[in-house]
Design a protein around this motif. Structure first.
Motif, mmCIF file in Angstrom:
data_model
loop_
_atom_site.group_PDB
_atom_site.id
_atom_site.type_symbol
_atom_site.label_atom_id
_atom_site.label_comp_id
_atom_site.label_asym_id
_atom_site.label_seq_id
_atom_site.Cartn_x
_atom_site.Cartn_y
_atom_site.Cartn_z
ATOM 1 N N MET A 1 -4.769 87.982 -0.596
ATOM 2 C CA MET A 1 -3.492 88.491 -0.064
ATOM 3 C C MET A 1 -2.511 88.791 -1.186
ATOM 4 N N ALA A 2 -2.422 87.918 -2.161
ATOM 5 C CA ALA A 2 -1.507 88.138 -3.287
ATOM 6 C C ALA A 2 -1.917 89.386 -4.059
ATOM 7 N N GLN A 3 -3.202 89.606 -4.257
ATOM 8 C CA GLN A 3 -3.658 90.773 -5.006
ATOM 9 C C GLN A 3 -3.400 92.083 -4.274
ATOM 10 N N VAL A 4 -3.630 92.126 -2.963
ATOM 11 C CA VAL A 4 -3.441 93.390 -2.247
ATOM 12 C C VAL A 4 -1.990 93.627 -1.855
ATOM 13 N N SER A 5 -1.163 92.587 -1.948
ATOM 14 C CA SER A 5 0.261 92.721 -1.611
ATOM 15 C C SER A 5 1.116 93.019 -2.825
ATOM 16 N N ALA A 6 0.555 92.906 -4.015
ATOM 17 C CA ALA A 6 1.343 93.108 -5.250
ATOM 18 C C ALA A 6 1.764 94.555 -5.415
#
Length: 148
Positions: free
Chosen positions: A143-148
Motif C-alpha cells: 500500500m505504501a509503495q502504490v500510494s506514494a
C-alpha cells in the motif's frame, strides 16, 4: 540414528519431486500460464490468499488468477524453495516485481505504479500435487509503495 539406505532414497526422492513441483508451479506463474499452474494442483486445493478468504478448488483458483491478471502484472525472482525430507511440505521465498494495472476493489487507484516486495508461499503436497497454498506478503508495504 541413521536412516536405512532405502528410506534415505525415499526421502530424497520426495524432496526432489516436491522441489520440481514447486519449481514448475512458479515457472508457470512467471509465464502467466494458469493452465500449467492448475496442472500442479489437486482438484480440491485450498488456496489461502494474503488478507483474504480461503478459496477451495481449481475453479475458484482460476477465477482468482484471472482477477489478478487483470489488476496486476507480476514476476517472481530470487526464488528459494525448501522442502521437508518426506516431500509433503514446502516453502518458497521470493521477490515480487509488479505493476498495478487496474484498480482492485477496496485498494488505492491504479495508474501503472510499480512495486517490489519480499513474499513467500507455503505448500502441502498430497499424491504429487499441491493440495494447500498459503501466500504471504506485507500488504502495508505494498500500500505504501502504490500510494506514494
Amino acid at each position: 540414528m541413521a536412516l536405512p539406505v532405502g528410506a534415505l532414497a525415499f526421502y530424497r526422492q520426495g524432496m526432489s519431486d516436491t522441489h520440481a513441483l514447486i519449481t514448475r508451479y512458479y515457472a508457470a506463474f512467471n509465464a502467466g500460464d494458469i493452465d500449467a499452474m492448475i496442472a500442479c494442483l489437486s482438484p480440491d486445493v485450498a488456496h489461502h490468499v494474503n488478507e483474504g478468504q480461503v478459496r477451495r478448488g481449481t475453479i475458484a483458483f482460476r477465477a482468482f488468477c484471472d482477477h489478478m491478471a487483470r489488476c496486476y502484472a507480476e514476476r517472481l525472482d530470487d526464488m528459494v524453495i525448501m522442502t521437508t525430507p518426506d516431500g509433503t511440505r514446502a516453502a518458497a521465498e521470493f521477490t515480487v516485481h509488479g505493476t498495478y494495472l487496474a484498480t482492485d476493489k477496496g485498494l488505492p487507484p491504479a495508474h501503472g505504479q510499480t512495486y517490489t516486495l519480499p513474499a513467500g508461499g507455503f505448500f502441502t503436497i498430497r499424491d504429487g500435487q499441491i493440495s494447500r497454498i498459503v501466500t504471504y506478503y506485507n500488504l502495508a508495504d505494498w500500500m505504501a509503495q502504490v500510494s506514494a
